[in-house]
Design a protein around this motif. Sequence first.
Motif, PDB file in Angstrom:
ATOM      1  N   UNK A 418       0.796   3.745  -1.766  1.00  0.00           N
ATOM      2  CA  UNK A 418      -0.450   3.839  -2.944  1.00  0.00           C
ATOM      3  C   UNK A 418      -0.253   2.265  -3.614  1.00  0.00           C
ATOM      4  N   UNK A 419       0.798   1.682  -3.242  1.00  0.00           N
ATOM      5  CA  UNK A 419       1.374   0.380  -4.046  1.00  0.00           C
ATOM      6  C   UNK A 419      -0.095  -0.540  -2.916  1.00  0.00           C
ATOM      7  N   UNK A 420       0.199  -0.694  -1.607  1.00  0.00           N
ATOM      8  CA  UNK A 420      -0.552  -1.153  -0.683  1.00  0.00           C
ATOM      9  C   UNK A 420      -1.977  -0.972  -0.765  1.00  0.00           C
ATOM     10  N   UNK A 421      -2.129   0.413  -0.323  1.00  0.00           N
ATOM     11  CA  UNK A 421      -3.542   0.648  -0.901  1.00  0.00           C
ATOM     12  C   UNK A 421      -4.489   0.373  -1.701  1.00  0.00           C
ATOM     13  N   UNK A 422      -3.571   0.233  -2.846  1.00  0.00           N
ATOM     14  CA  UNK A 422      -4.290  -0.166  -4.053  1.00  0.00           C
ATOM     15  C   UNK A 422      -4.882  -1.902  -4.184  1.00  0.00           C
ATOM     16  N   UNK A 423      -3.705  -2.334  -3.135  1.00  0.00           N
ATOM     17  CA  UNK A 423      -3.211  -4.089  -3.147  1.00  0.00           C
ATOM     18  C   UNK A 423      -4.591  -3.514  -2.290  1.00  0.00           C
ATOM     19  N   UNK A 440      13.631  -3.581   2.740  1.00  0.00           N
ATOM     20  CA  UNK A 440      12.732  -3.028   3.041  1.00  0.00           C
ATOM     21  C   UNK A 440      10.957  -2.640   2.919  1.00  0.00           C
ATOM     22  N   UNK A 441      11.298  -2.820   1.657  1.00  0.00           N
ATOM     23  CA  UNK A 441      10.393  -2.549   0.244  1.00  0.00           C
ATOM     24  C   UNK A 441       9.138  -3.882   1.275  1.00  0.00           C
ATOM     25  N   UNK A 442       9.909  -5.455   0.966  1.00  0.00           N
ATOM     26  CA  UNK A 442       9.044  -6.742   1.599  1.00  0.00           C
ATOM     27  C   UNK A 442       8.776  -5.719   2.840  1.00  0.00           C
ATOM     28  N   UNK A 443       9.656  -6.249   4.229  1.00  0.00           N
ATOM     29  CA  UNK A 443       8.856  -5.510   5.038  1.00  0.00           C
ATOM     30  C   UNK A 443       7.302  -4.411   5.321  1.00  0.00           C
ATOM     31  N   UNK A 444       8.045  -3.445   4.329  1.00  0.00           N
ATOM     32  CA  UNK A 444       6.671  -2.652   4.777  1.00  0.00           C
ATOM     33  C   UNK A 444       5.308  -2.657   3.918  1.00  0.00           C
ATOM     34  N   UNK A 445       5.422  -4.494   3.038  1.00  0.00           N
ATOM     35  CA  UNK A 445       4.012  -4.387   2.483  1.00  0.00           C
ATOM     36  C   UNK A 445       3.984  -5.244   3.691  1.00  0.00           C
ATOM     37  N   UNK A 446       4.281  -6.270   4.173  1.00  0.00           N
ATOM     38  CA  UNK A 446       3.878  -7.256   4.812  1.00  0.00           C
ATOM     39  C   UNK A 446       3.448  -6.154   5.927  1.00  0.00           C
ATOM     40  N   UNK A 447       4.046  -5.433   6.504  1.00  0.00           N
ATOM     41  CA  UNK A 447       3.128  -4.720   7.656  1.00  0.00           C
ATOM     42  C   UNK A 447       1.828  -4.111   6.860  1.00  0.00           C
ATOM     43  N   UNK A 448       1.842  -3.305   6.069  1.00  0.00           N
ATOM     44  CA  UNK A 448       0.484  -2.493   5.085  1.00  0.00           C
ATOM     45  C   UNK A 448       0.173  -3.414   4.923  1.00  0.00           C
TER      46      UNK A 448
END
Length: 683
Positions: A418-423, A440-448
């Motif tokens: 949800x955070x990534x989609x808002x970003x 893992x949080x960092x990687x998820x955000x980097x990919x998204x």
Amino acid sequence: MTIQNVKSFAAGHWVEADAAARDIRSAVNGQVIARAGNSALDTEAMLHFARNKGGPALRAMTFHQRAKMLKALALHLGKHKQPLYDISFATGATQKDNLIDIDGGIGTMFVFASKGRREMPDSQVYIDGNVEQLSRHGTFLGQHICTSMHGVAVHINAFNFPVWGMLEKLAPTLLAGVPAIVKPATASCYVTEMAVQILLDSGILPEGALQLVSGGLGDMLDRLTNQDVVSFTGSADTALMLRSAPHILKNSIRFVAEQDSLNGSILGPDAQPGTPEFDLFIKEVSREMTTKAGQKCTAIRRIFAPEALVQPVIEALGTSLAKVTIGDPAAETTRMGALVSAGQKADVLEKAAIIGQEAERVIGDPNNFSVQGADSEAGAFVPPMLFHCANPDKAKRIHDVEAFGPVSTIMPYRDLDHAVSLLNRGEGSLVASVITHDPDVARQVALGAGAFHGRLYFNNRDSMRESTGHGSPLPHMVHGGPGRAGGGEEMGGVRGVMHYMQRTAIQGSPDILSAIGQKWVPGAKEISEEDHPFTRTFHQLSIGETFKTPSREIHLEDIEKFAHFTGDKFYAHMDQAAAERNPFFPGRVAHGYLLLSFAAGLFVQPDEGPVLANTGLDSLRFMKPVEAGESIKVRLTVKHKTPRNEDYGEVRWHVTITNQDDELVAEYELLTMNAYEHRETQA
Ligand code: NAP
């Protein structure tokens, strides 16, 4: 009080503002302090001067000479920066803001000077990538090169960083060998004018390399050609208007755009109150909101926190922002100065009101805040304002309205997706940050989110002491972003220089490619000299000069001795049966490092001479194993030469080791430092 006449520097002369000039007011007290603009500026003469004086002079220099020039300019500006500080307070900037603008700009120039010396050749052609094999026998090859554009770079800059904004574009432009015409935003152009005057007074720049337009550009953009580049920084609306002009589109004139951006920062789900990350987040957000009174293209406009942490974040930000003293930018105690103008203040309040339709203002009241040492009515002061939007999915304007001041909106997220989609609803931004200690949080955000942002900034307890801040574009790193951010890119080291050069695919024989790139390519003519190349100075060595050694046989005894001496008793060298079971080896074979050592023994010239040191080895590949009883020989070719300092330069040798059947055993590039002069030998 005298009103400064802000001049332009056009075709070698300073041109005063004329009757059509615009008034410029102090950000701090609203009084007219300067006037800028000349309706009769001869734009054709300026372009002609740049193209016919500045361009040829810069193109005649090598990248290293241009880099040295940048270093000299940066040193000169550094020596004369005090008046720039003094004059900048009127833009509303505090001394800390001035350090970012003035010292940051000078620092950027130094980095480009250093990158030009270290990462670019001492020639006018930059080689992009490796040689491409286009033919079976290697007689027809391909290579990409970059050469300076023959036109002029027109830099249109935003008001917020009158010095850095100019220098971060000027440094890569000059390094590319292209002259620049700088047009700062009128609101702060008197600071840029002073910086340009200092640069020109230094006498370091060739004539025509730098010109200045204070005030309007007139019809200059309509006179550009395919060899010119427009590099724009400012609002999305102005960028759209300028880049969609028929003349720009028709002539495919390069238009690099850096626009506004709804940058965001995510508080990681792991960053609970009490962790170093939570405190760090509060520090970063409040700094980004208040530095330069929020007039930073990279400032954090949207803040994303886990639902349960929204209130704790608001409270902590409230405490932190309450400590920010607002007032006279020149006072040491002031943490936040004024916006650049009354017009900018009106714009920020208008945009804040739009955000206020979807979010509740929880910190800062523009009608009730205190200003120290300045008149709050006359100056363009606003307090930091934080809005809270409880339902960011439904909201629209918080994701697309940029209030270019100390204004941010906090919103909750349910989970990281949800955070990534808002970003990503910013539709492309310059930078996004994530404060997390969880890789893992960092990687998820980097990919998204990577595809939506020009820069991703991760920070946590491990990096916080040395980290450079969410909002700081660095000369080494790319600055720019997709979509809303303009789709452009600046800086990023040598990448930034390429915006002012043309990449061309070159196809031809090895000799042709070697001559154009000043870099030997396999298959090109080899030159043989009587003397051993290690007895020759840097300047005596020619590209393509080749030395061939006699051969040396490898004995089992050598392999064993080497194994025991070094401790490398890997089975492929010591155990015949085991080696035979390995798909890579026919049986026991020589160590690759033994072959390298024997190669050195074959080509080194032992006497004291111009070779000062072997500084490294690149691109090493072992191609074919060598068994006892086989022999090796070495061929050494001068591939490329790069001066390093006043005394010596680096020679890059292409080295091949072949066996008794001329099959390639190993290939690498060897680096030596070679003196320019023959050294006195001890008799
Ligand atoms: P702006 O109003 O768009 O102006 C930008 C520049 O364009 C100024 O030099 C302006 O000159 C010039 N300009 C305006 N109309 C023009 C025309 N018809 N022909 C030629 N030039 C023209 O933006 P700003 O108010 O100065 O800067 C604030 C905005 O810039 C914010 O939205 C911010 O996000 C953005 N910004 C982006 C970056 C980035 O790197 N992405 C950096 C800093 C700021 P005049 O001042 O003379 O009108």
